[in-house]
Design a protein around this motif. Structure first.
Motif, PDB file in Angstrom:
ATOM      1  N   GLY A  44       0.799  -1.221   0.000  1.00 57.43           N
ATOM      2  CA  GLY A  44       0.000   0.000   0.000  1.00 57.43           C
ATOM      3  C   GLY A  44       0.824   1.261   0.000  1.00 57.43           C
ATOM      4  N   SER A  66      -7.367   0.872   2.679  1.00 59.30           N
ATOM      5  CA  SER A  66      -8.254   0.027   1.878  1.00 59.30           C
ATOM      6  C   SER A  66      -7.456  -1.030   1.111  1.00 59.30           C
ATOM      7  CB  SER A  66      -9.056   0.892   0.905  1.00 59.30           C
ATOM      8  OG  SER A  66      -9.865   0.106   0.068  1.00 59.30           O
ATOM      9  N   ALA A  67      -6.330  -0.606   0.522  1.00 63.24           N
ATOM     10  CA  ALA A  67      -5.493  -1.551  -0.227  1.00 63.24           C
ATOM     11  C   ALA A  67      -4.924  -2.617   0.697  1.00 63.24           C
ATOM     12  CB  ALA A  67      -4.369  -0.802  -0.938  1.00 63.24           C
ATOM     13  N   GLU A  70      -7.728  -5.098   1.485  1.00 63.06           N
ATOM     14  CA  GLU A  70      -7.989  -5.987   0.360  1.00 63.06           C
ATOM     15  C   GLU A  70      -6.847  -6.969   0.156  1.00 63.06           C
ATOM     16  OE1 GLU A  70     -10.730  -6.345  -2.074  1.00 63.06           O
ATOM     17  OE2 GLU A  70     -11.460  -5.675  -0.111  1.00 63.06           O
TER      18      GLU A  70
END
Length: 292
Positions: A44, A66-67, A70
């Protein structure tokens, strides 16, 4: 490439991964080889430069979180799939990514690396006999297509594309697509490992696609030097499409594998106008070996 000892299997997600694991397991057993399963988890922190592209620091922080979330989810799902697979196949020995590796015995390992998949996978592929990838039309946000092309263009080694659905049994009938190019020659060399133990081998050629270079009969003669009996068949385009004709010829032969050179024309030209490589990537339902 006759002696297969290491097979790289990058799994970006679980999409089409089961079929690829089964094909890799079959290959490892067939060659007494090591199957190196690799998941590349994005870093990230690579999003930090976006702060200079009009995004605030807070927005970049949100993107990084968020990355990371995920990435953790995909890594967990892929590792869980790997654990289920090896539990269901106790005849293949699980070893650390760096070994030790018993000779002539199938082994498997799992490794997670952080960074850019398009850089890490080709680098790992350079010290593998070939790279096996899941079929690229996963329909998922994480696709092996970018990985496939990165390996094709930047590893110097063949790529084997697993079928969409879990394959049954070993590869017994091999087709080799020939048009006289260096790319086709590289694929021919890669296919020797399977052709040597196949029940039947056929060299396919098309007058509309042949370039200057050795003929299909020359390939048959070359294979004979390796102790491989093969025939050659010329196939016509279907609806003026060589890719469709090649697909039909493979089906007529009941082939389990197709070996072919990739992107004899530039990739950009194939993306715009279409081509045999593009058609095969989109439509093949058998195992495909590609090389550049």
């Amino acid at each position: 490439m006759k002696d297969v000892r290491k097979i790289l299997l990058p799994l970006p997600s679980t999409s089409n991964a089961e079929a690829a694991l089964i094909r890799g397991y079959n290959f490892a057993r067939r060659f007494g080889a090591h199957l190196a399963v690799l998941h590349v988890r994005p870093d990230g922190r690579e999003m930090a430069p976006l702060a200079g592209e009009g995004l605030s620091g807070a927005m970049v922080e949100d993107l990084m979180r968020s990355a990371e979330h995920e990435g953790a989810r995909h890594a967990h799902e892929v590792h869980a799939l790997f654990e289920r697979f090896v539990a269901a196949h106790p005849d293949i020995q699980v070893v650390p990514p760096r070994g030790p590796f018993p000779m002539d015995a199938p082994t498997i390992s799992f490794n997670i690396m952080r960074g850019a998949e398009s850089e890490i996978v080709p680098a790992q592929a350079r010290l593998s006999d070939f790279t096996l990838v899941p079929h690229p039309d996963s329909g998922d946000a994480v696709s092996s297509s970018e990985t496939l092309h990165a390996v094709l263009f930047d590893s110097g080694r063949p790529v084997v594309i697993a079928p969409r659905t879990p394959p049954k049994g070993l590869i017994k009938r091999v087709c080799i697509a020939w048009n006289g190019t260096a790319e086709a020659s590289s694929a021919l060399r890669g296919a020797l490992a399977w052709a040597l133990t196949a029940d039947a081998v056929r060299v396919l050629h098309c007058g509309d696609y042949q370039r200057r270079g050795p003929t299909a009969q020359d390939v048959v003669d070359y294979l004979a030097i390796h102790g491989i009996t093969a025939d050659c068949v010329e196939f016509p385009p279907v609806d003026r499409d060589v890719g469709k004709g090649l697909e039909a010829a493979c089906k007529d032969f009941d082939a389990d594998m197709l070996a072919m050179g990739a992107y004899s024309h530039s990739r950009l030209r194939q993306l715009i106008l279409g081509g045999v490589t593009r058609y095969t990537l989109e439509h093949a339902d058998i195992t495909v070996l590609m090389s550049r």
